[in-house]
Design a protein around this motif. Structure first.
Motif, PDB file in Angstrom:
ATOM      1  N   ILE A 291     -72.869 -63.233  13.471  1.00  0.00           N
ATOM      2  CA  ILE A 291     -73.815 -63.854  13.566  1.00  0.00           C
ATOM      3  C   ILE A 291     -72.561 -64.951  13.599  1.00  0.00           C
ATOM      4  N   ASN A 292     -72.244 -64.970  12.388  1.00  0.00           N
ATOM      5  CA  ASN A 292     -70.349 -65.914  11.966  1.00  0.00           C
ATOM      6  C   ASN A 292     -70.199 -64.866  11.210  1.00  0.00           C
ATOM      7  N   GLY A 293     -68.178 -65.372  10.743  1.00  0.00           N
ATOM      8  CA  GLY A 293     -68.192 -65.431   9.334  1.00  0.00           C
ATOM      9  C   GLY A 293     -67.046 -66.534   8.896  1.00  0.00           C
ATOM     10  N   THR A 294     -66.227 -66.129   7.588  1.00  0.00           N
ATOM     11  CA  THR A 294     -65.785 -67.148   7.585  1.00  0.00           C
ATOM     12  C   THR A 294     -64.803 -66.580   6.260  1.00  0.00           C
ATOM     13  N   SER A 295     -64.084 -67.158   5.593  1.00  0.00           N
ATOM     14  CA  SER A 295     -63.375 -66.461   4.021  1.00  0.00           C
ATOM     15  C   SER A 295     -63.501 -67.489   2.908  1.00  0.00           C
ATOM     16  N   THR A 296     -63.543 -67.060   2.009  1.00  0.00           N
ATOM     17  CA  THR A 296     -63.249 -67.952   0.698  1.00  0.00           C
ATOM     18  C   THR A 296     -62.097 -68.730   0.608  1.00  0.00           C
TER      19      THR A 296
ATOM     20  N   THR B  52     -64.832 -70.256  -2.632  1.00  0.00           N
ATOM     21  CA  THR B  52     -65.753 -70.834  -2.176  1.00  0.00           C
ATOM     22  C   THR B  52     -65.980 -71.302  -0.918  1.00  0.00           C
ATOM     23  N   PHE B  53     -66.992 -70.796  -0.169  1.00  0.00           N
ATOM     24  CA  PHE B  53     -66.866 -70.526   1.289  1.00  0.00           C
ATOM     25  C   PHE B  53     -68.275 -71.638   2.261  1.00  0.00           C
ATOM     26  N   LYS B  54     -68.231 -71.654   3.422  1.00  0.00           N
ATOM     27  CA  LYS B  54     -69.182 -72.731   4.136  1.00  0.00           C
ATOM     28  C   LYS B  54     -69.011 -71.745   5.279  1.00  0.00           C
ATOM     29  N   MET B  55     -70.166 -71.856   5.979  1.00  0.00           N
ATOM     30  CA  MET B  55     -70.447 -71.856   7.011  1.00  0.00           C
ATOM     31  C   MET B  55     -71.053 -73.083   7.836  1.00  0.00           C
ATOM     32  N   LYS B  56     -70.497 -73.453   9.104  1.00  0.00           N
ATOM     33  CA  LYS B  56     -71.660 -74.472   9.279  1.00  0.00           C
ATOM     34  C   LYS B  56     -72.183 -73.871  10.966  1.00  0.00           C
ATOM     35  N   GLY B  57     -73.115 -74.632  11.162  1.00  0.00           N
ATOM     36  CA  GLY B  57     -74.099 -74.304  12.733  1.00  0.00           C
ATOM     37  C   GLY B  57     -75.200 -73.938  12.529  1.00  0.00           C
ATOM     38  N   ILE B  58     -75.726 -73.245  11.875  1.00  0.00           N
ATOM     39  CA  ILE B  58     -75.707 -72.096  11.665  1.00  0.00           C
ATOM     40  C   ILE B  58     -77.477 -72.564  11.418  1.00  0.00           C
TER      41      ILE B  58
END
Length: 799
Positions: A53-58, A63-69
């Protein structure tokens, strides 16, 4: 109910983009020693099928943050250099900070489990159909091949239509591709489907898009979900009567703030088609029959290059740059025509050789800036776009004539040099903001400027031939300015999803021919309302209703006032007086179990744009003229099935029954003609997955249509059955595909023109039966996994 009526009244006046509240997921990734792990990959997965659905990196602090979920149930996991965390279940209904994800230092490769459930091939949304192609056998082909099996899309020869309308716009990652239809075919047939995630068929385009098209096809390209690099090389070979070949490469890179996608392909096409045209010319109650046998040879080379670059300036602003270029350095087209004449006092036969060399460049540039105004989802965006198009054609036409005794009686040779140069630029600003708990409002302004310059030089033609009046030399300038504004609103309630809107467009066009007093100037202000309503009482039932009003403006090559020749007695002509067409469409349907749909539709168009074929009986001339069709109407019913009957078989079936009517002016009699046709067509796609790891897929596709109308021409029934198989190897790095198009060679097209003083037929025999072979090899970061495969533990079965 009271709370529902007021928004409903408001929605019927404004377009809405379907909205659901977006949330933020944040957290940290740590090692078993409780140390923060920088630059670890974090993936958010669907709880139902493990798709990404989504992905990111720390960041440096782990720390990490996913927006727009959107709200829902998900799975989340982290990975770093082969080590992965346990999969956590997440139920999201508000902003959430999850517990730290702990990486397991042990090698987990032996624990890999294949998830057999696949992402649905077809998803039905309020204003569009989403066709996921990643696990089809056509993933090694090109995008044009994929469109042939895409639901609601009909491809006949090189003609593309959606729900019966040829006013279809092409988007790539939401960016409009501004090129003529012929170049759309060239672009998509040279673009690999291997780097395409899905095809979105937008049947009711939002108000933020131009009112030009009744439907949009958005080609959604794959992106790297996690940091790293991967790429691919691919090769496609097609054998018909003549061979065709495409080779290309794709590259993807994702860094902390940047993402880059580069795609290049080289394509060489060699194909042949045969035409049999019979025209019965009538003059003074005397009929002369002209029977033309034509061989058409095409040999072209083409380069396609596309680049997509995204840069996150900070947490609130993003900058994107896109360029799409099609360069055709050489294209040779040869029309070799023998015409036998029966009943004419002057000719018994003649032979024409038309040899043309074409060069073409089409390059587009887009820049986008998006700024998030607040955490609630308000957003401001700006877009700038520029397209340069240059098309040159040098033609030599040689004709030899024989008299009624079969003796050589003369020849007629001449040359044509033509060029069209177009500069197109646009600027757009958009604002979106949430309203209340379940609504979203949008508004925007747009300006587009178009400058088209066309020139022609024709030398050597016999000026004494009756009915022939070629443009010896001419320059035609056509300029257009379009100012647009829109406002939109969206919302959803417990069982309702709705969107509606209003777009206004003011267009100013000016055309001027330097060799004549011809001057065209037109001003036009029109409004385009649209709305979509979806009622879902429960998960098994869904009701839909949508309506729109659209406009089609003449293409720039169709307004050129030049008479050019394909053979000595057949011409292609534009018309600078063409009017824009307006179209109306309304449809309503019911879906059961997300699989079975029935839909009623009605559509109407005034001043429809089409190339009409007329025979000039006075001068024995066949004219292909860009014209307005006074009125087109059509109504009917569609039945469709989209269902996975097992974990290895998916079926899509569409059957449409319709009645259509065309009203147009016959230019030779200056009287109205009405053509009617009852018809039906069927589209059937069957997808099979074999072997435990689903590495072998087979697609069997059928299309069949009964007699149908196109402009002032009636086509007889025809169809095709296609088979394609694809096998992936070496952990899906290598894929091989093999297939046959039109297995029984039933795609020949026969059409007729029988009304008033028109009496002609045409049969096209193209390279219908084709052997297709594809090869694709992926390389790069081996830890970047696709969205159909995931490692998991047994506890996941309890989710």
């Amino acid at each position: 109910m009271k709370n529902f009526i007021c928004p409903l009244f408001f929605l019927l006046s404004f377009n809405c983009l379907l909205y659901s509240q977006d949330f933020v997921i944040s957290g940290t990734v740590k090692s078993q020693e409780d140390n923060a792990v920088s630059f670890a990959n974090v993936l958010l997965l669907s709880a139902t099928d493990s798709s990404v659905i989504n992905g990111t990196s720390t960041d440096e602090s782990g720390t990490f943050k996913m927006k727009g979920i959107t709200a829902g149930n998900y799975l989340i996991k982290a990975s770093f250099i082969g080590n992965e965390s346990a999969i956590k279940a997440v139920q999201l209904n508000a902003d959430m900070e999850i517990e730290p994800l702990i990486l397991d230092d042990a090698d987990q490769e032996l624990d890999e489990v294949i998830v057999t459930s696949l992402k649905p091939r077809l998803e039905r949304k309020i204003d569009r159909l989403v066709f996921n192609i990643e696990n089809t056998a056509y993933a090694d082909g090109d995008v044009w091949d994929v469109l042939k099996i895409t639901p609601s899309v009909m491809v006949i020869g090189e003609n593309l239509s959606v729900k019966g309308s040829t006013s279809v716009g092409i988007l790539i990652n939401g960016r409009k591709v501004n090129i003529p239809h012929d170049d759309i075919v060239n672009l998509l047939s040279g673009t690999s489907a291997g780097n395409v995630q899905s095809i979105e068929v937008i049947t009711n385009p939002p108000a933020k898009y131009s009112a030009e098209e009744s439907a949009l096809i958005n080609i959604v390209m794959k992106k790297n979900i996690i940091a790293g690099y991967n790429g691919a090389i691919y090769n496609k070979y097609i054998q018909g009567v003549l061979p065709k070949h495409t080779i290309g490469t794709d590259h993807f890179f994702k860094g902390k703030k940047t993402q880059l996608s580069l795609n290049y392909s080289f394509k060489q096409d060699r194909d042949v088609s045969y035409y049999t045209d019979i025209t019965n010319f009538t003059e003074d109650n005397t009929i002369s029959t002209w029977s033309a046998e034509q061989e058409y040879l095409n040999n072209s080379k083409q380069h396609n290059l596309s680049v997509f670059f995204d840069y996150d300036i900070n947490e609130k602003s993003r900058l994107s740059f896109t360029t799409i270029t099609l360069w055709q350095p050489s294209r040779n087209r040869v029309y070799d025509t023998d015409t036998d004449v029966v009943g004419d006092d002057e000719f018994s036969r003649f032979h024409t050789l038309n040899n043309s060399e074409i060069q073409k460049l089409n390059t587009s540039y887009y820049i986008d800036y998006i700024y998030d105004l607040n955490e609630k989802g308000a957003q401001l965006s700006f877009n700038g776009h520029y397209t340069y198009y240059d098309h040159t054609r040098d033609q030599i036409l040689e004709s030899i004539f024989y008299d009624t005794n079969g003796t050589l009686s003369g020849n007629n040779d001449f040359t044509t040099d033509s060029e069209q140069e177009i500069n197109l630029y646009s600027f757009q600003g958009d604002y979106e903001s949430p309203v209340g708990d379940s609504g979203r409002v949008g508004a925007g302004l747009r300006y587009a400027g178009i400058s088209s310059k066309s020139s022609i030089t024709q030398q050597g033609f016999d000026r004494d031939q009756p009915g022939i009046d070629p443009s010896e030399v001419g320059n035609f300038d056509y300029d257009e300015s379009i100012y647009a504004a829109y406002i939109s609103y969206s919302g959803k309630w417990e069982h309702w999803k709705m969107k509606s809107g209003l777009r206004a467009e003011y267009a100013k066009t000016e055309g001027e021919l330097d060799t004549d007093v011809l001057s065209v100037e037109r001003h036009n202000l029109q409004f385009f309302p649209s709305f979509s309503i979806q009622y879902i009482p429960n998960e098994n039932h869904s009701f839909d209703l949508y309506y729109f009003r659209k406009i089609s403006r003449p293409r720039y090559n169709n307004v050129n006032p030049f008479q050019t020749f394909q053979s000595t007695f057949s011409t292609i002509e534009g018309d600078p007086e063409l009017l824009p067409a307006t179209r109306y469409y309304i449809a309503g349907g019911y879906t059961f179990d997300k699989s079975y749909t029935v839909e009623l539709f009605y559509k109407k168009a005034k001043n429809g744009l089409s190339e009409l074929i007329f025979q000039n009986n006075d001068n024995n001339l066949l004219q292909f003229i860009s014209s307005n069709v006074a009125q087109e109407t059509s109504y009917g019913i569609d039945f469709s099935v989209n269902k996975s009957f097992s974990n290895f078989y998916n079926c899509y079936l569409l059957t449409s029954f319709y009645s259509e009517t065309f009203n147009f002016i016959n230019i030779s009699t200056n009287s109205m003609v009405e053509l009617d046709q009852l018809g039906w067509f069927i589209r059937n796609s069957n997808s099979f997955s074999f072997l435990d790891d689903k590495s072998l897929t087979v697609d069997l596709n059928l299309v069949y249509t009964t007699a149908m109308l196109s402009g002032n021409t009636k086509f007889d029934a025809f169809g095709a059955l296609n088979l394609m198989a694809r096998k992936t190897l070496y952990d899906k790095r290598l894929s091989i595909s093999l297939g046959v198009e039109d297995i029984f060679n039933q795609g020949n097209q026969f059409n007729t023109r029988h009304y008033q003083d028109q009496n002609g037929t045409s049969l096209k025999r193209g390279e219908n039966r084709l052997l297709v072979m594809g090869l694709r090899y992926k390389f790069g970061n081996s830890k970047m996994r696709d969205n159909k495969k995931s490692k998991r533990v047994d506890e996941r079965n309890r989710i």
